[in-house]
Design a protein around this motif. Structure first.
Motif, PDB file in Angstrom:
ATOM      1  N   ALA A   1      11.801 -27.630  27.682  1.00 47.32           N
ATOM      2  CA  ALA A   1      10.489 -28.281  27.726  1.00 47.32           C
ATOM      3  C   ALA A   1       9.736 -28.192  26.406  1.00 47.32           C
ATOM      4  O   ALA A   1       8.771 -28.928  26.185  1.00 47.32           O
ATOM      5  N   ASN A   2      10.191 -27.312  25.502  1.00 47.38           N
ATOM      6  CA  ASN A   2       9.430 -27.055  24.276  1.00 47.38           C
ATOM      7  C   ASN A   2       9.884 -27.957  23.119  1.00 47.38           C
ATOM      8  O   ASN A   2      10.241 -27.500  22.043  1.00 47.38           O
ATOM      9  N   PHE A   3       9.881 -29.270  23.378  1.00 49.97           N
ATOM     10  CA  PHE A   3      10.231 -30.220  22.320  1.00 49.97           C
ATOM     11  C   PHE A   3       9.368 -31.473  22.443  1.00 49.97           C
ATOM     12  O   PHE A   3       8.818 -31.769  23.516  1.00 49.97           O
ATOM     13  N   LYS A   4       9.257 -32.194  21.349  1.00 48.99           N
ATOM     14  CA  LYS A   4       8.537 -33.470  21.325  1.00 48.99           C
ATOM     15  C   LYS A   4       9.408 -34.479  20.583  1.00 48.99           C
ATOM     16  O   LYS A   4       9.894 -34.204  19.486  1.00 48.99           O
ATOM     17  N   TRP A   5       9.604 -35.625  21.191  1.00 48.43           N
ATOM     18  CA  TRP A   5      10.505 -36.652  20.651  1.00 48.43           C
ATOM     19  C   TRP A   5       9.675 -37.868  20.227  1.00 48.43           C
ATOM     20  O   TRP A   5       8.981 -38.465  21.034  1.00 48.43           O
ATOM     21  N   TRP A   6       9.747 -38.209  18.943  1.00 48.42           N
ATOM     22  CA  TRP A   6       8.979 -39.324  18.393  1.00 48.42           C
ATOM     23  C   TRP A   6       9.927 -40.483  18.074  1.00 48.42           C
ATOM     24  O   TRP A   6      10.931 -40.277  17.416  1.00 48.42           O
ATOM     25  N   VAL A   7       9.584 -41.686  18.532  1.00 48.72           N
ATOM     26  CA  VAL A   7      10.413 -42.867  18.276  1.00 48.72           C
ATOM     27  C   VAL A   7       9.647 -43.819  17.364  1.00 48.72           C
ATOM     28  O   VAL A   7       8.591 -44.338  17.729  1.00 48.72           O
ATOM     29  N   VAL A   8      10.189 -44.029  16.166  1.00 51.13           N
ATOM     30  CA  VAL A   8       9.556 -44.901  15.172  1.00 51.13           C
ATOM     31  C   VAL A   8      10.274 -46.246  15.174  1.00 51.13           C
ATOM     32  O   VAL A   8      11.480 -46.318  14.928  1.00 51.13           O
ATOM     33  N   GLY A   9       9.536 -47.311  15.467  1.00 51.31           N
ATOM     34  CA  GLY A   9      10.137 -48.641  15.450  1.00 51.31           C
ATOM     35  C   GLY A   9       9.491 -49.559  16.468  1.00 51.31           C
ATOM     36  O   GLY A   9       8.854 -49.114  17.430  1.00 51.31           O
ATOM     37  N   GLY A  10       9.637 -50.846  16.250  1.00 48.71           N
ATOM     38  CA  GLY A  10       9.146 -51.847  17.190  1.00 48.71           C
ATOM     39  C   GLY A  10      10.253 -52.836  17.494  1.00 48.71           C
ATOM     40  O   GLY A  10      11.285 -52.847  16.825  1.00 48.71           O
ATOM     41  N   GLY A  11      10.042 -53.664  18.504  1.00 50.31           N
ATOM     42  CA  GLY A  11      11.072 -54.634  18.823  1.00 50.31           C
ATOM     43  C   GLY A  11      10.920 -55.221  20.201  1.00 50.31           C
ATOM     44  O   GLY A  11       9.966 -54.916  20.934  1.00 50.31           O
ATOM     45  N   PRO A  12      11.874 -56.057  20.605  1.00 45.12           N
ATOM     46  CA  PRO A  12      11.728 -56.872  21.820  1.00 45.12           C
ATOM     47  C   PRO A  12      11.743 -56.106  23.135  1.00 45.12           C
ATOM     48  O   PRO A  12      11.267 -56.618  24.145  1.00 45.12           O
ATOM     49  N   ILE A  13      12.280 -54.876  23.158  1.00 48.09           N
ATOM     50  CA  ILE A  13      12.344 -54.149  24.441  1.00 48.09           C
ATOM     51  C   ILE A  13      11.311 -53.022  24.511  1.00 48.09           C
ATOM     52  O   ILE A  13      11.441 -52.103  25.323  1.00 48.09           O
ATOM     53  N   GLU A  14      10.289 -53.084  23.686  1.00 45.14           N
ATOM     54  CA  GLU A  14       9.281 -52.012  23.657  1.00 45.14           C
ATOM     55  C   GLU A  14       8.608 -51.824  25.019  1.00 45.14           C
ATOM     56  O   GLU A  14       8.420 -50.696  25.482  1.00 45.14           O
ATOM     57  N   LYS A  15       8.265 -52.933  25.681  1.00 42.51           N
ATOM     58  CA  LYS A  15       7.622 -52.829  27.001  1.00 42.51           C
ATOM     59  C   LYS A  15       8.575 -52.198  28.017  1.00 42.51           C
ATOM     60  O   LYS A  15       8.149 -51.400  28.856  1.00 42.51           O
TER      61      LYS A  15
ATOM     62  N   LEU B   1      13.585 -51.525  18.206  1.00 43.48           N
ATOM     63  CA  LEU B   1      13.649 -51.345  19.648  1.00 43.48           C
ATOM     64  C   LEU B   1      14.363 -52.542  20.274  1.00 43.48           C
ATOM     65  O   LEU B   1      13.759 -53.482  20.800  1.00 43.48           O
ATOM     66  N   SER B   2      15.698 -52.479  20.171  1.00 44.76           N
ATOM     67  CA  SER B   2      16.576 -53.499  20.729  1.00 44.76           C
ATOM     68  C   SER B   2      17.755 -52.776  21.372  1.00 44.76           C
ATOM     69  O   SER B   2      18.029 -51.614  21.048  1.00 44.76           O
ATOM     70  N   PRO B   3      18.456 -53.419  22.293  1.00 52.16           N
ATOM     71  CA  PRO B   3      19.499 -52.714  23.062  1.00 52.16           C
ATOM     72  C   PRO B   3      20.546 -51.992  22.218  1.00 52.16           C
ATOM     73  O   PRO B   3      20.970 -50.881  22.578  1.00 52.16           O
ATOM     74  N   GLU B   4      20.955 -52.591  21.089  1.00 55.40           N
ATOM     75  CA  GLU B   4      22.035 -51.970  20.311  1.00 55.40           C
ATOM     76  C   GLU B   4      21.645 -50.634  19.693  1.00 55.40           C
ATOM     77  O   GLU B   4      22.508 -49.808  19.374  1.00 55.40           O
TER      78      GLU B   4
ATOM     79  N   HIS C   1       6.761 -35.727  26.568  1.00 55.97           N
ATOM     80  CA  HIS C   1       7.851 -35.271  25.709  1.00 55.97           C
ATOM     81  C   HIS C   1       8.386 -36.329  24.747  1.00 55.97           C
ATOM     82  O   HIS C   1       8.989 -35.989  23.728  1.00 55.97           O
ATOM     83  N   ILE C   2       8.202 -37.610  25.045  1.00 52.04           N
ATOM     84  CA  ILE C   2       8.700 -38.658  24.156  1.00 52.04           C
ATOM     85  C   ILE C   2       7.621 -39.726  23.994  1.00 52.04           C
ATOM     86  O   ILE C   2       6.957 -40.108  24.960  1.00 52.04           O
ATOM     87  N   GLU C   3       7.431 -40.171  22.764  1.00 50.96           N
ATOM     88  CA  GLU C   3       6.335 -41.089  22.467  1.00 50.96           C
ATOM     89  C   GLU C   3       6.821 -42.184  21.510  1.00 50.96           C
ATOM     90  O   GLU C   3       7.468 -41.903  20.498  1.00 50.96           O
ATOM     91  N   LEU C   4       6.496 -43.434  21.851  1.00 52.71           N
ATOM     92  CA  LEU C   4       6.805 -44.573  20.987  1.00 52.71           C
ATOM     93  C   LEU C   4       5.663 -44.759  19.990  1.00 52.71           C
ATOM     94  O   LEU C   4       4.517 -44.970  20.382  1.00 52.71           O
ATOM     95  N   LEU C   5       5.988 -44.696  18.705  1.00 52.98           N
ATOM     96  CA  LEU C   5       4.961 -44.789  17.666  1.00 52.98           C
ATOM     97  C   LEU C   5       4.811 -46.201  17.119  1.00 52.98           C
ATOM     98  O   LEU C   5       3.927 -46.461  16.297  1.00 52.98           O
ATOM     99  N   GLY C   6       5.683 -47.130  17.535  1.00 53.99           N
ATOM    100  CA  GLY C   6       5.611 -48.487  17.024  1.00 53.99           C
ATOM    101  C   GLY C   6       6.198 -48.593  15.619  1.00 53.99           C
ATOM    102  O   GLY C   6       6.674 -47.616  15.037  1.00 53.99           O
ATOM    103  N   MET C   7       6.141 -49.806  15.079  1.00 54.39           N
ATOM    104  CA  MET C   7       6.667 -50.041  13.738  1.00 54.39           C
ATOM    105  C   MET C   7       5.793 -49.348  12.698  1.00 54.39           C
ATOM    106  O   MET C   7       4.569 -49.446  12.727  1.00 54.39           O
ATOM    107  N   GLN C   8       6.425 -48.652  11.772  1.00 53.26           N
ATOM    108  CA  GLN C   8       5.718 -47.958  10.695  1.00 53.26           C
ATOM    109  C   GLN C   8       6.263 -48.443   9.348  1.00 53.26           C
ATOM    110  O   GLN C   8       7.475 -48.485   9.153  1.00 53.26           O
ATOM    111  N   SER C   9       5.357 -48.805   8.456  1.00 53.93           N
ATOM    112  CA  SER C   9       5.797 -49.295   7.143  1.00 53.93           C
ATOM    113  C   SER C   9       6.478 -48.204   6.332  1.00 53.93           C
ATOM    114  O   SER C   9       7.298 -48.479   5.460  1.00 53.93           O
TER     115      SER C   9
END
Length: 390
Positions: free
Chosen positions: A251-265, A229-232, A279-287
């Motif tokens: 409307a019938n979709f769900k977007w999952w974002v896997v990753g962490g980083g400096p712009i998460e907030k 989760l960085s600008p690039e 519709h979109i959810e940040l899951l954080g860093m996943q091993s």
């Protein structure tokens, strides 16, 4: 007789570059090479994936782990770390301190490594991260140096003259990246070559079967994006694209974002501001991101800059269709053959997803094309190229 090789990198935290390094270490023929990995930070999230034949050295400035003596100048190093959320005056002071003391601290740390490893000599030293280039050149005894360049953006901060001058080859991970680097650092153009990243096909397939806590709704079209989760990486564009799709009536979709980083907030605030929490959810860093990719209907890679996307290769191996910006995948994706390419704008990303949502035949065509790619043969060719320069 075996060749002695040392790889030098920053850390083994979870990330694309680190995954590529671990995949490479797992592909080396240990009957022909003695391999050492030296990292400069004690972040070892991926250390368990390194083969037992590879010797790991952790040269952390704060903790005594692999060496006999501690580093004496860690306070100076931390004084030179960039302050977060600092005032302009504090940033000015930091820049002044770096101007006078950054080179000194790097030399002191390099000298420390050289002293701790004075009995070690290598046939080849591989500088895997540009951040450690000067340290590797000054601190490692080797007959030959090689340097990897992973970044998509040609920015001065990513380039190290010590590594470029010392290395016999500068290895980029894509052909377009090699051309861009030759233009940006033309004095080294004869050293620059392109070799793609190794992908551990069997490991990805096996780990994709592991269970996860998240339930992907079967009645929705599930999209996943993976990356720091960085600008690039363009995850802000993904959130904006999500809003555009909703405004168009999808409307019938769900977007999952896997990753962490400096712009998460910042991204969390953007999701709330756009009102797209459902519709979109940040899951954080996943091993282990592979089950998320495997369970999804589509991988979307919205990067502004990318060298050679590991996430796209992983999605291909798992048979997941792909939408990606041209900046992320113009060498990896043939438009409307094994994926869909788009421009690096939220509107273009949304339009590309819309095409996939409305064209089931295109989706099947892409999935079938991905299934015909021979990733094992690709890895064999990459290893041959690496063997020739090791």
């Amino acid at each position: 007789m075996k060749k002695n090789i040392i790889f030098v990198s920053t850390a083994l935290w979870i990330g694309g570059i680190e995954s590529a390094l671990v995949n490479l270490l797992n592909s080396i023929d240990y009957n022909r090479f003695n391999v050492t990995l030296l990292i400069t930070y004690n972040y070892t999230d991926m250390a368990h994936r390194i083969p037992k034949e590879c010797k790991l050295i952790i040269a952390d400035r704060d903790k005594l782990i692999s060496f006999k003596e501690p580093y004496k100048y860690s306070r100076l190093f931390h004084l030179l770390e960039k302050p977060q959320n600092a005032s302009r005056f504090r940033l000015f002071i930091w820049k002044v301190l770096c101007f006078f003391f950054k080179a000194l601290e790097t030399r002191l740390y390099s000298k420390y490594i050289k002293e701790q490893m004075k009995s070690e000599h290598f046939d080849t030293a591989v500088i895997y991260s540009d951040v450690v280039a000067e340290t590797a050149v000054r601190g490692i005894s080797a007959d030959k140096f090689l340097m990897f360049y992973h970044h998509g953006a040609m920015r001065k901060v990513y380039h190290d003259k010590y590594g470029y001058k010392k290395s016999s080859k500068i290895i980029t991970v894509s052909y377009s990246q090699a051309e861009a680097l030759r233009d940006f650092r033309h004095q080294y153009k004869n050293k620059i070559i392109a070799i793609n990243n190794i992908i551990d096909v069997d490991d990805i397939k096996e780990r994709s079967k592991e269970s996860i806590d998240i339930e992907f709704p079967e009645d929705k079209f599930n999209i996943v994006s993976c990356g720091r989760l960085s600008p690039e990486k363009g995850m802000d564009l993904a959130i904006e694209a999500c809003k555009i799709l909703i405004n168009k009536g999808y409307a019938n979709f769900k977007w999952w974002v896997v990753g962490g980083g400096p712009i998460e907030k910042d991204l969390t605030k953007q999701i709330e501001t756009f009102g797209v929490e459902d519709h979109i959810e940040l899951l954080g860093m996943q091993s282990n991101p592979y089950p998320y990719i495997a369970k999804s209907d589509l991988l979307v890679q919205p990067s502004r800059f990318e060298g050679h996307s590991v996430a796209i290769m992983e999605a291909k191996i798992l048979g997941t269709p792909i939408v990606a910006t041209k900046a992320a995948a113009k060498e990896q994706i043939q438009h409307r053959v094994n994926g869909v390419l788009c421009d690096t704008t939220a509107e273009s990303i949304a339009n590309a997803i819309e095409k996939v949502l409305n064209d089931k035949e295109l989706l099947k065509k892409i999935t079938d094309a991905i299934g015909k790619e021979d990733f094992y043969k690709r890895n064999e060719e990459i290893l041959k190229n690496l063997d020739n320069i090791f």
